[in-house]
Enzyme design. Structure first.
Site, PDB file in Angstrom:
ATOM      1  N   LYS A   8       0.848  -1.195   0.000  1.00  0.00           N
ATOM      2  CA  LYS A   8       0.000   0.000   0.000  1.00  0.00           C
ATOM      3  C   LYS A   8       0.883   1.244   0.000  1.00  0.00           C
ATOM      4  CE  LYS A   8       1.184   1.202   4.306  1.00  0.00           C
ATOM      5  NZ  LYS A   8       1.862   2.490   4.647  1.00  0.00           N
ATOM      6  N   MET A  92      11.985  -3.818   2.882  1.00  0.00           N
ATOM      7  CA  MET A  92      11.854  -3.806   4.341  1.00  0.00           C
ATOM      8  C   MET A  92      11.980  -2.369   4.831  1.00  0.00           C
ATOM      9  SD  MET A  92      11.669  -6.960   5.727  1.00  0.00           S
ATOM     10  CE  MET A  92      12.529  -6.888   7.297  1.00  0.00           C
ATOM     11  N   GLY A  93      11.127  -1.995   5.778  1.00  0.00           N
ATOM     12  CA  GLY A  93      11.210  -0.655   6.340  1.00  0.00           C
ATOM     13  C   GLY A  93      11.026   0.434   5.311  1.00  0.00           C
ATOM     14  N   GLY A  94      10.179   0.166   4.308  1.00  0.00           N
ATOM     15  CA  GLY A  94      10.036   1.105   3.207  1.00  0.00           C
ATOM     16  C   GLY A  94       8.766   1.928   3.225  1.00  0.00           C
ATOM     17  N   GLY A  95       7.839   1.622   4.136  1.00  0.00           N
ATOM     18  CA  GLY A  95       6.591   2.370   4.194  1.00  0.00           C
ATOM     19  C   GLY A  95       5.505   1.850   3.274  1.00  0.00           C
ATOM     20  N   GLY A  98       4.886  -3.895   3.689  1.00  0.00           N
ATOM     21  CA  GLY A  98       5.247  -5.227   3.211  1.00  0.00           C
ATOM     22  C   GLY A  98       5.028  -6.327   4.229  1.00  0.00           C
ATOM     23  N   GLY A  99       5.548  -6.144   5.445  1.00  0.00           N
ATOM     24  CA  GLY A  99       5.361  -7.153   6.481  1.00  0.00           C
ATOM     25  C   GLY A  99       3.899  -7.331   6.834  1.00  0.00           C
ATOM     26  N   ALA A 101       1.375  -6.733   4.888  1.00  0.00           N
ATOM     27  CA  ALA A 101       0.723  -7.384   3.750  1.00  0.00           C
ATOM     28  C   ALA A 101       0.930  -8.892   3.809  1.00  0.00           C
ATOM     29  CB  ALA A 101       1.268  -6.818   2.439  1.00  0.00           C
ATOM     30  N   ASP A 131      -1.447  -1.590   9.980  1.00  0.00           N
ATOM     31  CA  ASP A 131      -1.790  -1.652   8.555  1.00  0.00           C
ATOM     32  C   ASP A 131      -2.500  -2.948   8.173  1.00  0.00           C
ATOM     33  OD1 ASP A 131      -0.631   0.830   8.074  1.00  0.00           O
ATOM     34  OD2 ASP A 131       1.311  -0.018   7.516  1.00  0.00           O
TER      35      ASP A 131
END
EC number: 2.7.1.148
Length: 257
Positions: A8, A92-95, A98-99, A101, A131
């Site tokens: 997202k 990872m840690g990108g906003g 991902g985790g 999701a 999220d």
């Protein structure tokens, strides 16, 4: 079974206040993107997890494991193990969530197999991450509270281009920076106005309302993010560029239908 865990972006993101439980109340406009992780999952005699590329966190600290353990605890269906192979495409840690999701995709898989109601699954997701409730369904939604109070809207059809940056930004640290600088933090725009503007191709209003409060602290820590965003804003046909979540991924919206 092959699952796609879609990420997202936050088309709008503001932090409204700090809560007594040490979380924060946010106001956001969530939007699903085409970029996704791939998860290959099946029931197994023992718990097996592998990732390509390898993750820099242990399995015990992985949000996928947290989602499985929470599901078992909350439903009572605990006599199973999973074999999971994660193809990690989202940073990872990108906003980009991902985790979260990945956790949402696994929860949906378990829900279908154990026939859990949508209401119960939503309540489980709220215990895992802010999220995760949105990513169970995806699309377009206004998020309030910690992100779990959701108002799903007619999905926007947007051309979103993602620009992952080589920074693994810690969300907790960014919230701490916001708290430390709270009196000087600016808040503007409106996610409902932004949604209507994007829906109606009103570029001027969209530009006026696209906002991410975390840029004010992240850009001080990582000046190259600010420079990259300013470069992107010069691109032809762009509606707006923004950082997603607490960073570090940048994205641009090219047009809306």
């Amino acid at each position: 079974m092959h699952l796609k865990a879609f990420g997202k972006v936050n088309l709008y993101l503001d932090v409204i206040s700090r809560r007594k439980d040490n979380y924060h109340n946010i106001l956001t406009l969530f939007q699903s993107i085409n970029e996704h992780d791939d998860i290959f999952i099946e029931f197994s005699e023992s718990e097996i997890f592998e990732s390509e590329p390898p993750l820099n966190i242990s399995w015990d600290n992985n949000i996928i494991k947290k989602s499985i353990e929470t599901f078992k605890k909350e439903t009572g269906f605990d006599n199973f193990n999973l074999k999971i192979k994660l193809i990690k495409n989202l940073p990872m840690g990108g906003g980009l969530g991902g985790g979260s999701a990945d956790a949402a995709a696994v929860l949906n898989f378990l829900s279908k197999n154990f026939k859990i109601s949508e209401k119960d699954l939503f309540e489980i997701s709220c215990k895992i991450g802010s999220d995760v409730p949105f990513l169970l369904k995806g699309g377009t939604a206004i998020g309030k509270g910690k992100g779990e109070i959701l108002e799903f809207l007619e999905p926007l059809k947007l051309n979103i281009q993602i620009y992952p940056m080589n920074y693994n930004i810690d969300t907790k640290k960014m919230y701490e920076k916001l708290d430390q600088n709270w009196k000087s933090i600016n808040h503007f725009g409106d996610p409902y106005n932004l949604y209507e503007a994007l829906k109606n191709n009103d570029i001027i209003t969209a530009k006026q309302n696209a906002f991410n409060v975390f840029e004010q602290v992240a850009f001080k820590e990582y000046p190259k993010l600010k420079q990259k965003k300013e470069d992107m804003e010069k691109d032809e046909g762009i509606i707006f560029a923004l950082m997603s979540g607490s960073g570090s991924t940048l994205y641009k919206v090219i047009y809306a239908n």
